[in-house]
Design a protein around this motif. Structure first.
Motif, PDB file in Angstrom:
ATOM      1  N   LEU A  94     -96.199  68.514  17.969  1.00 49.68           N
ATOM      2  CA  LEU A  94     -96.695  68.503  19.340  1.00 49.68           C
ATOM      3  C   LEU A  94     -96.513  69.859  20.012  1.00 49.68           C
ATOM      4  O   LEU A  94     -97.408  70.348  20.729  1.00 49.68           O
ATOM      5  N   ALA A  95     -95.339  70.475  19.787  1.00 50.40           N
ATOM      6  CA  ALA A  95     -95.080  71.785  20.386  1.00 50.40           C
ATOM      7  C   ALA A  95     -96.035  72.832  19.829  1.00 50.40           C
ATOM      8  O   ALA A  95     -96.540  73.695  20.569  1.00 50.40           O
ATOM      9  N   THR A  96     -96.280  72.769  18.533  1.00 50.50           N
ATOM     10  CA  THR A  96     -97.181  73.728  17.903  1.00 50.50           C
ATOM     11  C   THR A  96     -98.606  73.567  18.421  1.00 50.50           C
ATOM     12  O   THR A  96     -99.309  74.556  18.703  1.00 50.50           O
ATOM     13  N   GLU A  97     -99.031  72.318  18.574  1.00 47.17           N
ATOM     14  CA  GLU A  97    -100.372  72.060  19.085  1.00 47.17           C
ATOM     15  C   GLU A  97    -100.502  72.500  20.535  1.00 47.17           C
ATOM     16  O   GLU A  97    -101.525  73.080  20.954  1.00 47.17           O
ATOM     17  N   SER A  98     -99.442  72.237  21.308  1.00 47.41           N
ATOM     18  CA  SER A  98     -99.476  72.588  22.719  1.00 47.41           C
ATOM     19  C   SER A  98     -99.476  74.098  22.926  1.00 47.41           C
ATOM     20  O   SER A  98    -100.020  74.600  23.922  1.00 47.41           O
ATOM     21  N   ALA A  99     -98.840  74.825  22.004  1.00 44.73           N
ATOM     22  CA  ALA A  99     -98.749  76.283  22.143  1.00 44.73           C
ATOM     23  C   ALA A  99    -100.091  76.969  21.941  1.00 44.73           C
ATOM     24  O   ALA A  99    -100.251  78.145  22.291  1.00 44.73           O
ATOM     25  N   SER A 100    -101.054  76.252  21.393  1.00 44.78           N
ATOM     26  CA  SER A 100    -102.369  76.841  21.148  1.00 44.78           C
ATOM     27  C   SER A 100    -103.183  76.916  22.439  1.00 44.78           C
ATOM     28  O   SER A 100    -103.174  75.991  23.267  1.00 44.78           O
ATOM     29  N   ASP A 107    -104.434  67.818  27.952  1.00 45.77           N
ATOM     30  CA  ASP A 107    -103.945  67.639  26.567  1.00 45.77           C
ATOM     31  C   ASP A 107    -102.432  67.786  26.526  1.00 45.77           C
ATOM     32  O   ASP A 107    -101.731  66.977  25.917  1.00 45.77           O
ATOM     33  N   ARG A 108    -101.956  68.815  27.193  1.00 40.10           N
ATOM     34  CA  ARG A 108    -100.510  69.080  27.186  1.00 40.10           C
ATOM     35  C   ARG A 108     -99.741  67.975  27.918  1.00 40.10           C
ATOM     36  O   ARG A 108     -98.624  67.623  27.521  1.00 40.10           O
ATOM     37  N   ASP A 109    -100.317  67.422  28.963  1.00 34.73           N
ATOM     38  CA  ASP A 109     -99.649  66.316  29.669  1.00 34.73           C
ATOM     39  C   ASP A 109     -99.484  65.108  28.751  1.00 34.73           C
ATOM     40  O   ASP A 109     -98.441  64.444  28.751  1.00 34.73           O
ATOM     41  N   ALA A 110    -100.553  64.815  27.952  1.00 35.04           N
ATOM     42  CA  ALA A 110    -100.482  63.682  27.017  1.00 35.04           C
ATOM     43  C   ALA A 110     -99.458  63.960  25.916  1.00 35.04           C
ATOM     44  O   ALA A 110     -98.687  63.076  25.527  1.00 35.04           O
ATOM     45  N   MET A 111     -99.456  65.209  25.461  1.00 33.80           N
ATOM     46  CA  MET A 111     -98.488  65.583  24.419  1.00 33.80           C
ATOM     47  C   MET A 111     -97.062  65.512  24.964  1.00 33.80           C
ATOM     48  O   MET A 111     -96.130  65.059  24.273  1.00 33.80           O
ATOM     49  N   SER A 195     -93.691  77.078  27.877  1.00 31.65           N
ATOM     50  CA  SER A 195     -92.495  76.782  27.081  1.00 31.65           C
ATOM     51  C   SER A 195     -92.767  76.307  25.664  1.00 31.65           C
ATOM     52  O   SER A 195     -91.840  76.249  24.847  1.00 31.65           O
ATOM     53  N   ALA A 196     -93.992  75.954  25.342  1.00 30.87           N
ATOM     54  CA  ALA A 196     -94.289  75.318  24.058  1.00 30.87           C
ATOM     55  C   ALA A 196     -93.866  76.175  22.877  1.00 30.87           C
ATOM     56  O   ALA A 196     -93.304  75.672  21.900  1.00 30.87           O
ATOM     57  N   ASN A 197     -94.128  77.483  22.963  1.00 26.35           N
ATOM     58  CA  ASN A 197     -93.796  78.346  21.828  1.00 26.35           C
ATOM     59  C   ASN A 197     -92.293  78.381  21.579  1.00 26.35           C
ATOM     60  O   ASN A 197     -91.836  78.357  20.440  1.00 26.35           O
ATOM     61  N   GLY A 198     -91.507  78.426  22.662  1.00 21.80           N
ATOM     62  CA  GLY A 198     -90.050  78.421  22.507  1.00 21.80           C
ATOM     63  C   GLY A 198     -89.533  77.090  21.988  1.00 21.80           C
ATOM     64  O   GLY A 198     -88.507  77.040  21.296  1.00 21.80           O
ATOM     65  N   ALA A 199     -90.234  75.998  22.320  1.00 23.60           N
ATOM     66  CA  ALA A 199     -89.807  74.678  21.849  1.00 23.60           C
ATOM     67  C   ALA A 199     -89.864  74.583  20.330  1.00 23.60           C
ATOM     68  O   ALA A 199     -89.075  73.860  19.717  1.00 23.60           O
TER      69      ALA A 199
END
Length: 286
Positions: A94-100, A107-111, A195-199
């Motif tokens: 999920l974090a990897t997908e959100s970082a894109s 999309d990010r809210d659902a993730m 924050s997604a990339n750091g996650a």
């Protein structure tokens, strides 16, 4: 010498008959109980050795159960951590997908909603996994050093201490998701655009720590399995040694009993004959 007062033949026969009777009684007792040694009188030294062997085998039987219970406990904890690893892997997805950059805010809210739910389940697994009514992970048995009794003597112990890794796991999981420490709190922001990339790195760190704990548990369970196999071998041979001391050999003892029965019959017959010798004195007086 013919005498009315002393019948030497009868006295000698009585002694022999008494000895045969005692020997016959011993044989019958052994055959009836199945044990060669039924009291210390039968074999004082043998009884002492057999008692020590019995104490050893009984203690080892309990230690074998201890090792199996220990393996079950470790496998329960490791199985729970396996699911933690699976959750962390999904959180990394999920974090990897959100970082894109192709992911939208919706999309990010659902993730994030799924990420939060997974964080809450991490809390549930780590805090509520139990074995035999006692917690295993956070604040439980495995969070401190665990000592297993793996032998019949007090010195035969095995200690498993992965408490430091558990402390680190708590820190790492807290960094992964706010829902880990507060499942009922506000929605997290771990995989928003900033924050997604750091996650991703935080989840990787948590995965490494959980993997280290699982490896430690697996190594301990493998050792306990080897302990069980060795205890089984030692216990089997000790039980056989005790059996050679305590158990009756039915073939030999049956032969002994038959011999003593024949001696009893012969002794009774000879006692009758020896008692009649006193009657010869009267023939001399006629």
């Amino acid at each position: 010498m013919l005498s009315l007062h002393t019948n030497a033949a009868a006295l000698s026969t009585q002694n022999s008959l008494g000895a045969s009777q005692r020997a016959l009684s011993t044989s019958m007792t052994r055959l009836g109980t199945g044990f060669r040694v039924n009291s210390a009188m039968d074999d004082a030294a043998g009884l002492q050795i057999a008692t020590r062997l019995d104490a050893q085998t009984r203690g080892q039987a309990v230690a074998m159960r201890n090792t199996q219970n220990g393996i079950s406990m470790l496998q329960t904890a490791e199985g729970a951590l396996n699911e933690v690893s699976n959750i962390l892997l999904r959180m990394k997805d999920l974090a990897t997908e959100s970082a894109s950059g192709s992911s939208t805010t919706k999309d990010r809210d659902a993730m994030q909603a799924e990420y939060d739910a997974l964080g809450g389940e991490l809390n549930n697994i780590m805090n509520n996994t139990s074995f035999g009514g006692s917690k295993l992970l956070v604040g439980g048995t495995m969070a401190a050093a665990v000592t297993f009794q793996i032998g019949a003597s007090s010195s035969e112990k095995m200690t498993v201490d992965i408490s430091a890794d558990f402390t680190q796991a708590g820190t790492d999981l807290t960094a992964v998701s706010a829902k880990y420490t507060a499942p009922g709190g506000a929605a997290g922001t771990e995989i928003n655009a900033a924050s997604a990339n750091g996650a991703i790195d935080k989840v990787n760190t948590a995965l490494d720590t959980i993997g280290k704990i699982r490896a430690g548990m697996g190594a301990a369970a493998n050792r306990l399995d080897h302990v069980y196999n060795n205890l089984q071998n030692v216990s089997t041979n000790a039980a056989q040694a005790r059996g050679r001391i305590m158990d009756v050999d039915y073939a030999t003892e049956t032969s002994n009993m038959t011999t003593k029965q024949m001696l009893m019959q012969a002794g009774s017959s000879m006692l009758k004959q020896s008692n009649s010798m006193s009657g010869l004195v009267m023939s001399l007086l006629q």
